[in-house]
Design a protein around this motif. Structure first.
Motif, mmCIF file in Angstrom:
data_model
loop_
_atom_site.group_PDB
_atom_site.id
_atom_site.type_symbol
_atom_site.label_atom_id
_atom_site.label_comp_id
_atom_site.label_asym_id
_atom_site.label_seq_id
_atom_site.Cartn_x
_atom_site.Cartn_y
_atom_site.Cartn_z
ATOM 1 N N GLY A 49 0.914 -6.636 -2.336
ATOM 2 C CA GLY A 49 2.452 -6.061 -1.936
ATOM 3 C C GLY A 49 2.418 -6.308 -1.139
ATOM 4 O O GLY A 49 1.937 -6.251 0.006
ATOM 5 N N ASN A 50 3.663 -5.272 -0.776
ATOM 6 C CA ASN A 50 4.287 -5.466 0.678
ATOM 7 C C ASN A 50 4.822 -3.835 1.111
ATOM 8 O O ASN A 50 5.504 -3.042 -0.561
ATOM 9 N N ILE A 68 4.451 -4.385 5.960
ATOM 10 C CA ILE A 68 2.713 -4.733 6.470
ATOM 11 C C ILE A 68 2.904 -4.814 5.013
ATOM 12 O O ILE A 68 3.378 -5.104 3.671
ATOM 13 N N GLY A 69 1.346 -5.997 4.461
ATOM 14 C CA GLY A 69 0.888 -6.399 3.159
ATOM 15 C C GLY A 69 -0.678 -6.076 2.954
ATOM 16 O O GLY A 69 -1.311 -5.808 4.026
ATOM 17 N N GLY A 71 -4.290 -6.360 3.321
ATOM 18 C CA GLY A 71 -5.692 -6.072 3.641
ATOM 19 C C GLY A 71 -5.040 -5.140 5.035
ATOM 20 O O GLY A 71 -5.451 -5.221 5.925
ATOM 21 N N GLU A 72 -3.666 -4.757 5.416
ATOM 22 C CA GLU A 72 -3.378 -3.663 6.451
ATOM 23 C C GLU A 72 -3.375 -2.344 6.039
ATOM 24 O O GLU A 72 -3.497 -2.075 4.897
ATOM 25 N N LEU A 73 -3.902 -1.677 6.539
ATOM 26 C CA LEU A 73 -3.808 -0.717 6.696
ATOM 27 C C LEU A 73 -2.744 -0.143 7.157
ATOM 28 O O LEU A 73 -1.490 0.031 8.079
ATOM 29 N N LEU A 74 -2.245 1.079 6.239
ATOM 30 C CA LEU A 74 -0.677 2.170 5.518
ATOM 31 C C LEU A 74 -1.602 3.252 6.099
ATOM 32 O O LEU A 74 -2.042 4.009 5.956
ATOM 33 N N GLY A 75 -1.030 4.074 7.866
ATOM 34 C CA GLY A 75 -1.264 5.261 7.966
ATOM 35 C C GLY A 75 -2.389 5.357 8.943
ATOM 36 O O GLY A 75 -3.569 4.951 8.657
ATOM 37 N N GLY A 88 8.495 6.401 7.814
ATOM 38 C CA GLY A 88 8.470 6.863 6.471
ATOM 39 C C GLY A 88 7.636 4.946 5.866
ATOM 40 O O GLY A 88 8.017 4.579 6.730
ATOM 41 N N ALA A 89 7.432 5.184 4.699
ATOM 42 C CA ALA A 89 7.222 3.761 3.214
ATOM 43 C C ALA A 89 7.568 4.175 2.439
ATOM 44 O O ALA A 89 7.791 5.220 1.808
ATOM 45 N N GLU A 90 7.877 3.006 2.206
ATOM 46 C CA GLU A 90 7.945 2.638 0.922
ATOM 47 C C GLU A 90 7.874 1.665 0.231
ATOM 48 O O GLU A 90 7.660 0.020 1.267
ATOM 49 N N ALA A 91 7.696 0.857 -0.810
ATOM 50 C CA ALA A 91 6.729 -0.160 -2.079
ATOM 51 C C ALA A 91 8.452 -0.600 -1.324
ATOM 52 O O ALA A 91 8.953 -0.440 -2.494
ATOM 53 N N THR A 92 7.876 -2.343 -1.153
ATOM 54 C CA THR A 92 9.025 -3.157 -1.654
ATOM 55 C C THR A 92 8.881 -4.038 -2.410
ATOM 56 O O THR A 92 9.530 -4.863 -3.071
#
Length: 152
Positions: A49-50, A68-69, A71-75, A88-92
């Motif tokens: 996902g993204n 981001i998608g 394999g990527e680090l969120l945060g 902020g971060a939201e699932a697209t």
């Protein structure tokens, strides 16, 4: 498992200790995962996902600054005081991820300086890459050679 950037960045003999702290989670599309200015007490490695990273703009919807998608680090805000989300971060799209408790990871980094140094170095690269991407977007938006600008 090692296709994910952060896992490749960790010494092979330390990955299991790090992954022992992971919990599998999922977020439906349009789920707010993080809010700018709220406590940063966890982070994620995206499986599928993204996620759109955004900035609050008064009177408007949040402005997406990067997506981001896999394999990527969120945060990364969890690592540095005051430990508040900078974005902020939201699932697209539907997202599956490994979730990590920030306190537990910081404690592991204190116990294992080799793992800690590798993780912090990886996160420093992420911060640098995102800063350069933001700089490029700003130059595109406001630079003297943006589309339609008058050149003298």
């Amino acid at each position: 498992m090692t296709r994910h950037g952060v896992l490749r960045a960790l010494p092979a003999n330390r990955r299991d200790r790090f992954m022992a702290l992971a919990k599998e989670v999922s977020f439906p599309e349009e789920t707010r995962i993080a809010e700018e200015g709220s406590p940063a007490d966890r982070f994620w490695i995206i499986h599928t996902g993204n996620v759109a990273l955004d900035i609050s703009v008064p009177g408007r919807r949040p402005v997406v600054v990067e997506t981001i998608g896999m394999g990527e680090l969120l945060g990364w805000s969890w690592l540095f005081p005051p430990r508040l989300w900078h974005l902020g971060a939201e699932a697209t799209s539907p997202v599956r991820a490994w979730e990590f408790d920030a306190t537990a990871v910081r404690e592991l980094c204190d116990e294992d300086p080799v793992l800690g140094r590798a993780l912090i170095t990886y996160i420093a690269h992420i911060i640098a890459d995102r800063l350069m991407a933001a700089r490029t977007r700003l130059v595109d938006l406001y630079g003297p050679y943006r589309a339609g600008a008058i050149h003298r």
